[in-house]
Structure formats: structure tokens, C-alpha cells
Scaffold this active site. Structure first.
Site, PDB file in Angstrom:
ATOM      1  N   GLY A  31       9.401  42.454  34.081  1.00  6.86           N
ATOM      2  CA  GLY A  31      10.347  41.780  33.496  1.00  6.86           C
ATOM      3  C   GLY A  31      11.699  42.465  33.345  1.00  6.86           C
ATOM      4  O   GLY A  31      11.973  43.498  34.009  1.00  6.86           O
ATOM      5  N   HIS A  34      16.218  42.036  37.721  1.00  2.97           N
ATOM      6  CA  HIS A  34      17.375  42.226  38.376  1.00  2.97           C
ATOM      7  C   HIS A  34      17.435  41.947  39.716  1.00  2.97           C
ATOM      8  O   HIS A  34      16.430  41.520  40.258  1.00  2.97           O
ATOM      9  CB  HIS A  34      18.081  43.906  38.175  1.00  2.97           C
ATOM     10  CG  HIS A  34      17.076  44.851  38.568  1.00  2.97           C
ATOM     11  ND1 HIS A  34      16.580  44.989  39.960  1.00  2.97           N
ATOM     12  CD2 HIS A  34      16.107  45.689  37.770  1.00  2.97           C
ATOM     13  CE1 HIS A  34      15.609  45.878  39.752  1.00  2.97           C
ATOM     14  NE2 HIS A  34      15.307  46.223  38.658  1.00  2.97           N
ATOM     15  N   GLU A  35      18.602  41.921  40.416  1.00  2.00           N
ATOM     16  CA  GLU A  35      18.855  41.756  41.869  1.00  2.00           C
ATOM     17  C   GLU A  35      17.520  42.374  42.607  1.00  2.00           C
ATOM     18  O   GLU A  35      17.112  41.732  43.745  1.00  2.00           O
ATOM     19  CB  GLU A  35      20.031  41.975  42.424  1.00  2.00           C
ATOM     20  CG  GLU A  35      20.206  41.525  43.784  1.00  2.00           C
ATOM     21  CD  GLU A  35      20.266  40.229  44.048  1.00  2.00           C
ATOM     22  OE1 GLU A  35      20.485  39.312  43.024  1.00  2.00           O
ATOM     23  OE2 GLU A  35      19.607  39.964  45.171  1.00  2.00           O
ATOM     24  N   HIS A  37      14.408  42.960  41.951  1.00  2.00           N
ATOM     25  CA  HIS A  37      13.328  41.884  41.671  1.00  2.00           C
ATOM     26  C   HIS A  37      13.400  40.680  42.452  1.00  2.00           C
ATOM     27  O   HIS A  37      12.501  40.211  43.224  1.00  2.00           O
ATOM     28  CB  HIS A  37      12.928  41.324  40.187  1.00  2.00           C
ATOM     29  CG  HIS A  37      12.685  42.707  39.495  1.00  2.00           C
ATOM     30  ND1 HIS A  37      13.320  43.156  38.489  1.00  2.00           N
ATOM     31  CD2 HIS A  37      11.548  43.560  39.287  1.00  2.00           C
ATOM     32  CE1 HIS A  37      12.893  44.139  37.932  1.00  2.00           C
ATOM     33  NE2 HIS A  37      11.823  44.388  38.319  1.00  2.00           N
ATOM     34  N   GLY A 147       8.452  47.214  45.290  1.00  2.00           N
ATOM     35  CA  GLY A 147       9.759  47.830  45.503  1.00  2.00           C
ATOM     36  C   GLY A 147       9.629  49.208  46.116  1.00  2.00           C
ATOM     37  O   GLY A 147       8.836  50.003  45.430  1.00  2.00           O
ATOM     38  N   ASP A 150      10.048  52.745  43.887  1.00  5.51           N
ATOM     39  CA  ASP A 150       8.892  53.417  43.336  1.00  5.51           C
ATOM     40  C   ASP A 150       7.933  53.827  44.281  1.00  5.51           C
ATOM     41  O   ASP A 150       7.014  53.147  44.589  1.00  5.51           O
ATOM     42  CB  ASP A 150       8.155  52.371  42.159  1.00  5.51           C
ATOM     43  CG  ASP A 150       8.968  52.158  41.338  1.00  5.51           C
ATOM     44  OD1 ASP A 150       9.349  52.673  40.442  1.00  5.51           O
ATOM     45  OD2 ASP A 150       9.241  50.905  41.004  1.00  5.51           O
ATOM     46  N   SER A 186      15.317  48.388  35.741  1.00  9.18           N
ATOM     47  CA  SER A 186      15.544  47.848  34.203  1.00  9.18           C
ATOM     48  C   SER A 186      15.747  49.054  33.163  1.00  9.18           C
ATOM     49  O   SER A 186      16.549  48.784  32.218  1.00  9.18           O
ATOM     50  CB  SER A 186      14.259  47.033  33.758  1.00  9.18           C
ATOM     51  OG  SER A 186      13.869  46.265  34.608  1.00  9.18           O
TER      52      SER A 186
END
Ligand code: PAF
Length: 284
Positions: A31, A34-35, A37, A147, A150, A186
Site C-alpha cells: 500500500g 506511488h507511481e 506501483h 519492482g 527490491d 513509500s
């Protein structure tokens, strides 16, 4: 867009899609979207007929004293963003829904998870793998997008899928950056205005590594040393690690080569940030 809060509802919808022969793409998130995600949701759409975004701040991947309680949350905003992006379902379980109070099984990876972030967060990847495996099962996903910021998480998940023969395609999503180069996260919300400026040292050190690589400096020690020197004067910056490793095996490399992952974790004040780049070609 449906918002489903129970495993039973999620699995029932996934099963109905399966009967219709529709491919399911999963975007697992914690959650505070942001862009970065949103870009993963778009990638998921390219690989699947139906897209599920899971939003779950997973307690088992935080150690005591880490930022589980403080982790930013904004459900209403997240749901609006998923809807605007055309997600079919948001799976939004509570911790009690996800984990039985006496849950006693967890998934461990014994090599890649022991290095880099695993050195300071020794239980983190067990929590990640366990919840990711549960999400794969609950959503019956055919593909899942993670992503590349990570990078270690992505490598550990790929290893799990390979070693346990999981019937799912893992799709990497490129790092999305703010206009000034800071990788979106985040956790950037924790940074004060000064820290936000100082946080640019991560990207700048990766720029330096890429520039050295392009001009033919391929000794990992020299490149990592130059990165350290560049970050050192940044106020409040404490380097956790800077490494050059193979992007798949996470084994350290002495000589940089294509598919070398140059990755770092740096604390800026109290906020721990990670960033990386994968070296590909000699020239961009
Ligand atoms: O990358 C994340 O946000 C989390 O580690 C994940 C994959 C959603 C598991 O909780």
C-alpha cells in the site's frame, strides 16, 4: 473494481476466472501506492486478463523495532489509484485474516536471503517469501510483478519459484524515479526536507558506478570504493552496504560484467533506503 477482504472471496473470484480461462496477474504491495506501483499494475495488465493488486502490510517481514506500526497507510487513496489504473480486484486482508493465530509454517531461502539486507534484517525474507507464497495460492496468479528496486527480494522470489517449481511467471518492473533521481519508495515519506536532498547520494553514487563502468573501470573494489567516498560527506548518511553481485545468484563479483547488480542500502537519518542498478552494456 472489486475490493475483497477475505481469502475465501478472493479465491472464489480467482477460481471463476480460471474456469473462464482468464489469466490472473498479481501485483503484491504494502500500500501507500506511488507511481512505481502503478507502473507494475500496467505491466501486469500486459501479461494477464485480470489484474489483482494486493495491499497488505505484512507483519511477519518486520522485525521487532522496525517500522511496522509507523509504515504509512492510506487505504482510500490506494483504492482510488487502483481503480484509476483499471485493476480488477484489490485484495485487502487484515493480518488476522491472513495468518492463523497459531501459524507455524514459514518459507526459508538459505543462500540469497543471507546477504545484503539479510545481514541486518535476518528474518525479513522469510516473512516476504511466506506471504508471497500465500498470495500466489490465494489469488491463483499466473504471473506476478515485482519492482526491481527490491532487487534482492526479486532474486529470492525467483529462487523460490525455481526451487519449488511454482507454476507462476515472475515479471520484473523497472525502477521508477522522482524527477531528481530518487527511487520511488513509500518510505520516502519519512524523510525531512534536508534528508530528502541528502537521499540523492544513493542515485548519485550509482551514476558514478555506471560512469566508471562505461569508461572501462571494471574492478569492483575500485568502483565500490569510489561510491563510498562519494557518499561519505553526506550529512546523516550511514552506509549499511554497497555491493557488486551477480543479479541472479547475488554472489559477489570481483570484475564488473553485464548483469552485475550494484546495490546499496544507506540510512539517511533514521530512514533506511535502498537503490541499485544492473550493469548491462559497456555503452548506454
Ligand atoms: O515489496 C513489497 O512491498 C513487499 O515485500 C511484498 C512483496 C508486497 C510482500 O509483503
Amino acid at each position: 473494481m472489486k475490493v475483497l477482504k477475505t481469502k475465501a472471496e478472493m479465491s472464489a473470484v480467482a477460481e471463476s476466472w480460471r474456469i473462464e480461462n482468464l489469466d490472473v496477474g498479481l501485483v503484491p504491495t504494502m500500500g501507500f501506492l506511488h507511481e512505481g506501483h502503478l507502473s507494475l499494475i500496467r505491466i501486469a495488465r500486459q501479461h494477464a486478463d485480470k489484474v489483482v493488486v494486493s495491499i497488505f502490510v505484512n507483519p511477519t517481514q518486520f522485525a521487532p523495532g522496525e517500522d511496522f506500526a509507523a509504515y504509512p497507510r492510506d487505504e482510500a487513496r490506494d483504492l482510488a489509484m487502483c481503480e484509476a489504473e483499471g485493476a480488477d480486484v484489490v485484495f485487502l486482508p487484515s493480518p488476522e485474516e491472513m495468518y492463523a493465530p497459531d501459524a507455524s509454517v514459514a518459507l526459508t531461502e538459505n543462500r540469497l536471503a543471507k546477504t545484503m539486507c539479510g545481514l541486518t534484517r535476518p528474518t525479513h525474507f522469510q516473512g516476504v517469501l511466506t506471504v508471497v507464497n500465500k498470495l500466489f495460492n490465494i489469488t491463483r496468479a499466473d504471473s506476478a510483478v515485482f519492482g526491481m528496486k527490491d532487487a534482492q527480494q526479486l532474486a529470492v522470489i525467483r529462487r523460490m519459484v525455481r526451487d519449488l517449481d511454482m507454476p507462476i511467471a515472475i515479471v520484473p518492473g523497472p525502477i521508477v524515479r522522482e524527477p531528481d533521481g530518487l527511487a520511488m519508495s513509500s518510505r520516502n515519506t519519512y524523510l525531512s526536507a534536508d534528508e530528502r536532498r541528502h537521499a540523492l547520494c544513493l542515485r548519485r553514487s550509482l551514476d558514478l558506478a555506471e560512469a566508471m563502468w562505461r569508461r572501462g573501470d571494471s574492478a569492483a573494489d575500485a568502483v565500490l570504493g569510489a561510491m563510498r567516498e562519494q557518499i561519505a560527506p553526506t550529512p546523516g548518511a550511514v552506509i549499511d552496504y554497497i555491493v557488486a553481485v551477480d543479479a541472479d545468484s547475488l554472489e559477489p563479483v570481483e570484475t564488473l560484467r553485464p548483469n552485475t547488480l550494484v546495490a546499496l542500502a544507506v540510512k539517511i537519518g533514521r530512514t533506511r533506503l535502498i537503490d541499485n542498478t544492473i550493469l548491462n552494456k559497456k555503452t548506454p
